[in-house]
Design a protein around this motif. Structure first.
Motif, mmCIF file in Angstrom:
data_model
loop_
_atom_site.group_PDB
_atom_site.id
_atom_site.type_symbol
_atom_site.label_atom_id
_atom_site.label_comp_id
_atom_site.label_asym_id
_atom_site.label_seq_id
_atom_site.Cartn_x
_atom_site.Cartn_y
_atom_site.Cartn_z
ATOM 1 N N GLN A 24 0.886 -1.247 -0.027
ATOM 2 C CA GLN A 24 0.031 0.027 0.031
ATOM 3 C C GLN A 24 0.803 1.223 -0.113
ATOM 4 O OE1 GLN A 24 -2.932 0.309 3.270
ATOM 5 N NE2 GLN A 24 -3.594 2.171 2.393
ATOM 6 N N ASN A 25 1.751 1.374 0.742
ATOM 7 C CA ASN A 25 2.689 2.360 0.943
ATOM 8 C C ASN A 25 4.182 2.443 0.320
ATOM 9 O OD1 ASN A 25 0.681 4.158 1.990
ATOM 10 N ND2 ASN A 25 1.125 3.073 3.894
ATOM 11 N N GLY A 26 4.662 0.979 0.128
ATOM 12 C CA GLY A 26 6.006 0.835 -0.109
ATOM 13 C C GLY A 26 6.062 -0.111 -1.028
ATOM 14 N N GLY A 27 5.030 -0.516 -1.806
ATOM 15 C CA GLY A 27 5.279 -1.339 -2.887
ATOM 16 C C GLY A 27 5.783 -0.695 -4.215
ATOM 17 N N GLY A 28 5.966 -1.685 -5.182
ATOM 18 C CA GLY A 28 6.247 -1.069 -6.461
ATOM 19 C C GLY A 28 5.286 0.022 -6.901
ATOM 20 N N VAL A 29 4.156 -0.140 -7.152
ATOM 21 C CA VAL A 29 3.361 0.919 -7.569
ATOM 22 C C VAL A 29 3.512 2.350 -6.901
ATOM 23 C CG1 VAL A 29 1.018 1.601 -7.976
ATOM 24 C CG2 VAL A 29 1.872 -0.572 -8.746
ATOM 25 N N ALA A 30 3.834 2.169 -5.476
ATOM 26 C CA ALA A 30 3.687 3.210 -4.672
ATOM 27 C C ALA A 30 5.147 4.070 -4.741
ATOM 28 C CB ALA A 30 3.432 2.861 -3.143
ATOM 29 N N SER A 31 5.967 3.036 -4.826
ATOM 30 C CA SER A 31 7.340 3.607 -5.186
ATOM 31 C C SER A 31 7.425 4.568 -6.659
ATOM 32 C CB SER A 31 8.373 2.616 -5.149
ATOM 33 O OG SER A 31 8.436 1.912 -3.988
ATOM 34 N N VAL A 32 7.157 4.104 -7.566
ATOM 35 C CA VAL A 32 6.985 4.536 -8.959
ATOM 36 C C VAL A 32 6.253 6.000 -8.910
ATOM 37 C CG1 VAL A 32 6.167 4.269 -11.370
ATOM 38 C CG2 VAL A 32 7.377 2.231 -10.204
ATOM 39 N N MET A 33 4.891 5.770 -8.350
ATOM 40 C CA MET A 33 4.256 7.048 -8.190
ATOM 41 C C MET A 33 5.143 8.151 -7.507
ATOM 42 S SD MET A 33 1.679 6.550 -9.974
ATOM 43 C CE MET A 33 0.750 8.073 -9.544
ATOM 44 N N SER A 34 5.791 7.773 -6.274
ATOM 45 C CA SER A 34 6.334 8.778 -5.599
ATOM 46 C C SER A 34 7.520 9.337 -6.360
ATOM 47 C CB SER A 34 7.012 8.032 -4.336
ATOM 48 O OG SER A 34 7.811 8.932 -3.749
ATOM 49 N N PHE A 35 8.280 8.611 -7.041
ATOM 50 C CA PHE A 35 9.659 8.902 -7.699
ATOM 51 C C PHE A 35 8.832 9.859 -9.075
ATOM 52 C CE2 PHE A 35 11.686 4.663 -6.956
ATOM 53 C CZ PHE A 35 12.053 5.072 -5.873
ATOM 54 N N ALA A 36 7.724 9.448 -9.463
ATOM 55 C CA ALA A 36 7.065 10.338 -10.756
ATOM 56 C C ALA A 36 6.801 11.659 -10.192
ATOM 57 C CB ALA A 36 5.779 9.644 -11.473
ATOM 58 N N GLN A 37 6.147 11.556 -8.795
ATOM 59 C CA GLN A 37 5.464 12.864 -8.386
ATOM 60 C C GLN A 37 6.742 13.889 -7.966
ATOM 61 O OE1 GLN A 37 2.929 11.167 -5.188
ATOM 62 N NE2 GLN A 37 1.393 10.896 -6.665
ATOM 63 N N ASP A 38 7.985 13.149 -7.524
ATOM 64 C CA ASP A 38 9.073 14.190 -7.268
ATOM 65 C C ASP A 38 9.658 14.503 -8.456
ATOM 66 O OD1 ASP A 38 8.751 13.595 -4.470
ATOM 67 O OD2 ASP A 38 10.156 11.938 -4.333
ATOM 68 N N GLY A 39 9.354 14.141 -9.784
ATOM 69 C CA GLY A 39 9.955 14.641 -10.880
ATOM 70 C C GLY A 39 11.265 13.757 -11.440
ATOM 71 N N LEU A 40 11.456 12.722 -10.961
ATOM 72 C CA LEU A 40 12.465 11.855 -11.110
ATOM 73 C C LEU A 40 12.587 11.361 -12.935
ATOM 74 C CD1 LEU A 40 15.037 10.344 -10.383
ATOM 75 C CD2 LEU A 40 13.401 8.302 -10.069
ATOM 76 N N PHE A 41 11.346 11.231 -13.186
ATOM 77 C CA PHE A 41 11.525 10.868 -14.752
ATOM 78 C C PHE A 41 11.050 12.037 -15.817
ATOM 79 C CE2 PHE A 41 9.835 7.345 -12.094
ATOM 80 C CZ PHE A 41 10.877 6.596 -12.267
ATOM 81 N N LEU A 42 11.449 13.278 -15.288
ATOM 82 C CA LEU A 42 11.002 14.517 -16.172
ATOM 83 C C LEU A 42 12.098 14.811 -16.972
ATOM 84 C CD1 LEU A 42 9.555 17.102 -13.901
ATOM 85 C CD2 LEU A 42 8.301 15.784 -15.480
ATOM 86 N N ASP A 43 11.912 14.902 -18.406
ATOM 87 C CA ASP A 43 12.954 15.381 -19.435
ATOM 88 C C ASP A 43 13.308 16.612 -19.063
ATOM 89 O OD1 ASP A 43 14.353 16.403 -21.430
ATOM 90 O OD2 ASP A 43 13.286 15.089 -22.887
ATOM 91 N N PRO A 44 14.371 16.924 -18.689
ATOM 92 C CA PRO A 44 14.778 18.600 -18.512
ATOM 93 C C PRO A 44 14.837 19.492 -19.379
ATOM 94 C CG PRO A 44 16.861 17.002 -18.344
ATOM 95 C CD PRO A 44 15.795 16.168 -18.841
ATOM 96 N N LYS A 45 14.722 19.016 -20.749
ATOM 97 C CA LYS A 45 14.569 20.085 -21.855
ATOM 98 C C LYS A 45 13.154 20.375 -22.098
ATOM 99 C CE LYS A 45 18.280 18.313 -24.527
ATOM 100 N NZ LYS A 45 18.887 17.711 -25.524
ATOM 101 N N THR A 46 12.221 19.561 -21.875
ATOM 102 C CA THR A 46 10.817 19.471 -21.936
ATOM 103 C C THR A 46 10.022 19.806 -20.680
ATOM 104 O OG1 THR A 46 10.085 17.347 -21.908
ATOM 105 C CG2 THR A 46 10.698 18.145 -23.943
ATOM 106 N N GLY A 47 10.639 19.411 -19.269
ATOM 107 C CA GLY A 47 9.897 19.419 -18.149
ATOM 108 C C GLY A 47 8.583 18.611 -18.089
#
Length: 70
Positions: A24-47
């Motif tokens: 619920q709070n620490g599985g794969g989906v929760a981790s990916v969502m947390s990383f995405a919300q933190d901007g880990l997967f943003l392209d710096p050129k396009t944002g």
């Protein structure tokens, strides 16, 4: 608590694998969502998201649903 892991390549030095006890709070989906919300997967050129999040979410969902078979 992290525990030392010895089965990986010894050249890594001391490492630990942290395995959540709850998806619920620490599985794969929760981790990916947390990383995405933190901007880990943003392209710096396009944002914008690099497009890998849907693939990671699919893999994370499969991982969260997996059950060990002994």
């Amino acid at each position: 608590m992290p525990e030392p892991t010895h089965f990986l390549d010894p050249e890594f030095g001391p490492v630990a694998i942290i395995r959540p006890t709850s998806t619920q709070n620490g599985g794969g989906v929760a981790s990916v969502m947390s990383f995405a919300q933190d901007g880990l997967f943003l392209d710096p050129k396009t944002g914008k998201n690099t497009g890998i999040v849907p693939l990671l979410l699919r893999l994370a969902e499969e991982a969260d649903e997996a059950r060990r078979q002994l």
